[in-house]
Design a protein around this motif. Structure first.
Motif, PDB file in Angstrom:
ATOM      1  N   ARG A  66       3.713  -4.408   1.420  1.00  0.00           N
ATOM      2  CA  ARG A  66       4.558  -5.558   1.092  1.00  0.00           C
ATOM      3  C   ARG A  66       5.483  -5.871   2.264  1.00  0.00           C
ATOM      4  N   HIS A  78      12.443   1.875  -1.361  1.00  0.00           N
ATOM      5  CA  HIS A  78      11.443   0.897  -0.934  1.00  0.00           C
ATOM      6  C   HIS A  78      10.768   1.325   0.367  1.00  0.00           C
ATOM      7  N   THR A  79       9.452   1.176   0.380  1.00  0.00           N
ATOM      8  CA  THR A  79       8.700   1.338   1.617  1.00  0.00           C
ATOM      9  C   THR A  79       7.764   0.135   1.698  1.00  0.00           C
ATOM     10  N   GLU A 201       8.711  -1.637 -18.750  1.00  0.00           N
ATOM     11  CA  GLU A 201       8.899  -0.787 -17.576  1.00  0.00           C
ATOM     12  C   GLU A 201       9.563   0.530 -17.959  1.00  0.00           C
ATOM     13  N   GLU A 229      12.685   2.314 -10.954  1.00  0.00           N
ATOM     14  CA  GLU A 229      11.532   1.832 -11.717  1.00  0.00           C
ATOM     15  C   GLU A 229      10.311   2.604 -11.263  1.00  0.00           C
ATOM     16  N   ILE A 230       9.690   3.338 -12.187  1.00  0.00           N
ATOM     17  CA  ILE A 230       8.530   4.128 -11.757  1.00  0.00           C
ATOM     18  C   ILE A 230       7.203   3.608 -12.286  1.00  0.00           C
ATOM     19  N   GLY A 256       0.856  -0.573 -13.335  1.00  0.00           N
ATOM     20  CA  GLY A 256       1.081  -0.212 -11.937  1.00  0.00           C
ATOM     21  C   GLY A 256       2.294   0.682 -11.817  1.00  0.00           C
ATOM     22  N   GLY A 258       4.402   3.282  -8.923  1.00  0.00           N
ATOM     23  CA  GLY A 258       4.474   3.751  -7.549  1.00  0.00           C
ATOM     24  C   GLY A 258       4.308   5.263  -7.469  1.00  0.00           C
ATOM     25  N   ARG A 261       7.306   6.955  -5.952  1.00  0.00           N
ATOM     26  CA  ARG A 261       8.489   6.976  -6.821  1.00  0.00           C
ATOM     27  C   ARG A 261       8.337   8.003  -7.934  1.00  0.00           C
TER      28      ARG A 261
HETATM   29  P1  ATP Z   1      11.381  -3.231  -7.297  1.00  0.00           P
HETATM   30  O1  ATP Z   1      12.102  -4.164  -8.225  1.00  0.00           O
HETATM   31  O2  ATP Z   1      11.921  -1.856  -7.296  1.00  0.00           O
HETATM   32  O3  ATP Z   1      11.201  -3.811  -5.921  1.00  0.00           O
HETATM   33  P2  ATP Z   1       8.935  -4.342  -8.247  1.00  0.00           P
HETATM   34  O4  ATP Z   1       9.385  -5.030  -9.474  1.00  0.00           O
HETATM   35  O5  ATP Z   1       8.755  -5.139  -7.018  1.00  0.00           O
HETATM   36  O6  ATP Z   1       9.891  -3.088  -7.926  1.00  0.00           O
HETATM   37  P3  ATP Z   1       6.238  -4.091  -9.221  1.00  0.00           P
HETATM   38  O7  ATP Z   1       5.809  -5.297  -8.496  1.00  0.00           O
HETATM   39  O8  ATP Z   1       6.351  -4.117 -10.714  1.00  0.00           O
HETATM   40  O9  ATP Z   1       7.604  -3.535  -8.599  1.00  0.00           O
HETATM   41  O10 ATP Z   1       5.256  -2.886  -8.776  1.00  0.00           O
HETATM   42  C1  ATP Z   1       4.825  -1.828  -9.641  1.00  0.00           C
HETATM   43  C2  ATP Z   1       5.331  -0.490  -9.182  1.00  0.00           C
HETATM   44  O11 ATP Z   1       5.127  -0.280  -7.785  1.00  0.00           O
HETATM   45  C3  ATP Z   1       6.815  -0.314  -9.389  1.00  0.00           C
HETATM   46  O12 ATP Z   1       7.041   0.174 -10.667  1.00  0.00           O
HETATM   47  C4  ATP Z   1       7.184   0.715  -8.340  1.00  0.00           C
HETATM   48  O13 ATP Z   1       7.015   2.015  -8.867  1.00  0.00           O
HETATM   49  C5  ATP Z   1       6.180   0.495  -7.235  1.00  0.00           C
HETATM   50  N1  ATP Z   1       6.770  -0.229  -6.090  1.00  0.00           N
HETATM   51  C6  ATP Z   1       6.999  -1.565  -5.983  1.00  0.00           C
HETATM   52  N2  ATP Z   1       7.503  -1.883  -4.781  1.00  0.00           N
HETATM   53  C7  ATP Z   1       7.594  -0.723  -4.093  1.00  0.00           C
HETATM   54  C8  ATP Z   1       8.030  -0.396  -2.782  1.00  0.00           C
HETATM   55  N3  ATP Z   1       8.455  -1.323  -1.916  1.00  0.00           N
HETATM   56  N4  ATP Z   1       7.990   0.895  -2.403  1.00  0.00           N
HETATM   57  C9  ATP Z   1       7.538   1.846  -3.241  1.00  0.00           C
HETATM   58  N5  ATP Z   1       7.112   1.605  -4.491  1.00  0.00           N
HETATM   59  C10 ATP Z   1       7.127   0.345  -4.925  1.00  0.00           C
END
Ligand code: ATP
Ligand code: MG
Length: 642
Positions: A66, A78-79, A201, A229-230, A256, A258, A261
């Motif tokens: 991303r 975040h990564t 979630e 959020e896991i 989905g 992470g 996480r």
């Molecule tokens: P956040 O609000 O923390 O950025 P998100 O709403 O963008 O999360 P989703 O698009 O629902 O996350 O993605 C599903 C899962 O992927 C999340 O529950 C999280 O565990 C993981 N995830 C999302 N973005 C990242 C990221 N940048 N780095 C690591 N894990 C991520």
């Protein structure tokens, strides 16, 4: 294999799921998106109804990238690159299975403490008639009560979260901005026919103190870092209609979560960089720099993330360039080098760190082992080029600040006459920005260099710098809008024109080269189209000319473009599709020309122009700018309208 990925796959296999391989980080059949950013993206066609060859229950770990999260990297969670664990019900099981399974996985397999888990559900949407998701909440309530945890339900619509806070809740209802999924966002933004649904979630509570910078009170969706959020279970249950929503006959589950996480939660560490897939990189940086992670956590996180992502992009075939994926890769390496420079690492960063990354994944992903040396080499070369850029920046800095020409290093010739006038001494923020933006010269180096040479900085250099920076950001955001979004986002006029031009070119290629020409991939930006197709030899200049002429002829004829829904079997007899695509019972077929006497018929989701003449608006001609080999037996053309 990291234990958690393995456990997850095995757990869902034991529940009848077929494991499927990850898709590459560069999407193959979506010409409008740069990267695979979720597990859902490569599976969207199956979620929309096409049968999947492996059945209705699938499990995977999807590598994701991303670019839009790049600015968040440096925080605890975040990564840019991460793995998303996914399990999928394609019209099979639903909430009653999904939520207890994920719970069982987290609590019994990973061993998370149930009292540290908090969940969210959809609050409902009156305007479109979607009810509050009490079904999910009831399932959660039961699961918590089995662990003797009272699960109080709290509603936090709108901005109420930071105002009202936790209120001793366990199950939190939020509105569509947090707990609704569709490709177009909240229900109001969805087009007729689009599927969507509520999601639920799971958050892990690290119990860290709340930071009021993020709002008065803490709540699960607060960004202070206490809650992580896991995982997210999307219940794709509805289809948008003219008046609201109707229920889909067989709803899907799209989960989905992470990997990194969940691993951090398993360690009870709010910092995902402490996990086994990231810590060795951090330790490598500590060794290289002789500095401590605790004191330099932000830069070390950025470097680790960026080089991990860079290695993976390299493995998936991206090379540094000034465009698209290649540009993102270049930015990652450059940012890593710059941050490392501040830590005192002045050479061989990639040479030393990329192997650590490769070792972390080689065992589980043979492609990482296979491309290891090549990728390390590519990244190291990019680093060398950038370091040369830095040296040039230094030279320009000296010239701009009216130092002797003779002092410029290596006799580099740089023409800065026109810029000189703009940057009087004392040194302005605008000049520092220009060095940073155009030459990649780090701000810190400008400051350091000024200090070393006893030069004056303008009193307001910081404001000037930030102003220039925000102007630049606005420009680049407009330019890249759409490209970083999750799938099928860019419906701009240019892309639409090129998309129709691509159909014309596909048919023209078949006419000129033969029916063995099959589409093998494509990619469209506002500037050009790229089309890969099977063909054993180079396409000769004469053949290219013939293809161009046919396409331009069809543009001149101003043929109508229309679409029909057809039975797949029938459509496949006369329309072409992309190699390897699998279709559902009905498909959309785009026809160019009169029905029954058409020039091209292709299975495609659109969008397209209404008449081919629109492609030629402004006296534009279709031109093949490049023809080259893509892989064995596959040729690639790039074409533009000019
Ligand atoms: P956040 O609000 O923390 O950025 P998100 O709403 O963008 O999360 P989703 O698009 O629902 O996350 O993605 C599903 C899962 O992927 C999340 O529950 C999280 O565990 C993981 N995830 C999302 N973005 C990242 C990221 N940048 N780095 C690591 N894990 C991520
Ligand atoms: Mg996000």
């Amino acid at each position: 294999m990291p234990e958690i990925r393995k456990k997850y796959m095995e757990f869902f296999e034991s529940k009848g799921h077929k494991p499927i391989p990850r898709a590459g980080l560069v999407p193959q059949n979506d010409p409008t998106t740069l990267f695979t950013g979720s597990g859902m993206q490569p599976l969207i066609l199956y979620l929309l109804g096409q049968p999947h060859p492996e059945g209705k229950r699938l499990v995977d770990s999807q590598t994701c990238f991303r670019a839009e999260d790049m600015d968040d990297v440096g925080d605890n969670r975040h990564t840019t690159f991460f793995e998303m664990l996914g399990n999928w019900s394609l019209g099979d099981y639903f909430k009653a299975e999904q939520l207890p399974w994920f719970w069982e996985f987290l609590v019994d397999q990973v061993g998370l403490e149930p009292s540290k888990l908090y969940v969210t559900c959809f609050i409902g949407d009156e305007s479109t008639g979607v009810p509050k998701d009490t079904e999910s909440a009831d399932i959660w309530k039961k699961l918590f009560s089995e662990k003797a945890i009272e699960a109080k339900e709290i509603e936090l619509p709108g901005e109420e979260g930071s105002g009202k806070g936790m209120q001793e809740g366990r199950i939190f209802y939020y509105d569509a901005r947090y707990n609704w999924w569709s490709r177009m966002g909240v229900p109001a933004n969805m087009a007729e026919g689009e599927p969507g649904g509520p999601d639920s979630e799971v958050f892990y509570d690290f119990g860290t103190p709340h930071d009021e910078k993020f709002g008065k009170n803490c709540h699960p969706n607060c960004d202070c870092g206490r809650f992580l959020e896991i995982g997210n279970s999307v219940f794709m249950a509805y289809k948008k209609t003219a008046t609201g929503f109707e229920k889909l006959p067989s709803p899907n589950v799209d989960f989905g979560g992470g990997l990194e996480r969940i691993a951090a939660a398993a360690l009870n560490s709010p910092d995902i960089f402490e996990i086994s897939l990231l810590k060795p990189i951090i330790e490598g940086l500590e060794k290289l720099s002789g500095k401590k992670y605790a004191e330099h956590s932000e830069s070390m996180r950025v470097i680790s993330d960026h080089l991990r992502a860079a290695v993976w992009l390299g493995v998936d075939g991206v090379t540094p360039s000034n465009k698209e994926q290649g540009y993102v890769l270049r930015r990652l390496v450059r940012r890593a080098v710059r941050f490392a420079f501040d830590l005192g690492i002045e050479q061989d960063l990639c040479q030393r760190v990329a192997p650590i990354v490769a070792d972390l994944y080689s065992g589980d992903y043979p492609e990482v082992a296979k491309h290891r040396e090549l990728v390390i080499d590519v990244l190291s070369k990019e680093e060398k080029t950038f370091r040369q850029t830095l040296r040039n920046g230094l030279a320009i800095f000296r010239k701009l600040t009216h130092m002797e020409i003779g002092q410029i290093e290596h006799g580099q010739k740089i023409n800065v006459e026109h810029q000189k006038l703009d940057f009087p001494v004392p040194i302005s923020g605008k000049m520092i920005f220009m060095l940073y933006d155009t030459y990649g010269f780090p701000v810190e180096l400008s400051l350091e260099e000024a200090k070393k040479n006893g030069m004056q900085l303008s009193d307001t250099w910081k404001n000037e710098f930030e102003k220039a920076m925000s102007e630049q950001r606005k420009k680049s955001q407009t330019a890249s809008q759409g490209m970083f979004k999750g799938g099928l986002a860019d419906h701009s006029e240019e892309v639409t024109k090129l998309h129709t031009a691509m159909h014309l070119a596909y048919r023209a290629l078949k006419n000129v080269l033969g029916e063995h020409v099959i589409q093998r991939g494509s990619n469209i930006t506002a500037e050009r189209l790229r089309f890969d197709f099977s063909h054993p030899q180079k396409v000769t200049p004469d053949q290219i000319k013939q293809v161009e002429d046919i396409v331009n002829q069809k543009i001149t004829e101003d043929l109508p473009v229309s679409w029909q829904e057809e039975d797949t079997a029938e459509a496949l007899k006369s329309a072409s599709g992309a190699f390897g695509d699998k279709y559902g019972p009905k498909v959309k077929v785009y026809t160019i020309g009169e029905l029954g006497n058409s020039f091209s018929r292709e299975i495609c989701g659109g969008p397209h122009v209404e008449r081919t003449g629109q492609i030629g608006e402004g006296d534009k001609k279709f031109k093949i700018a490049k023809e080259e080999a893509s892989s064995a037996g596959v040729r690639r053309i790039k074409a533009i309208l000019e």
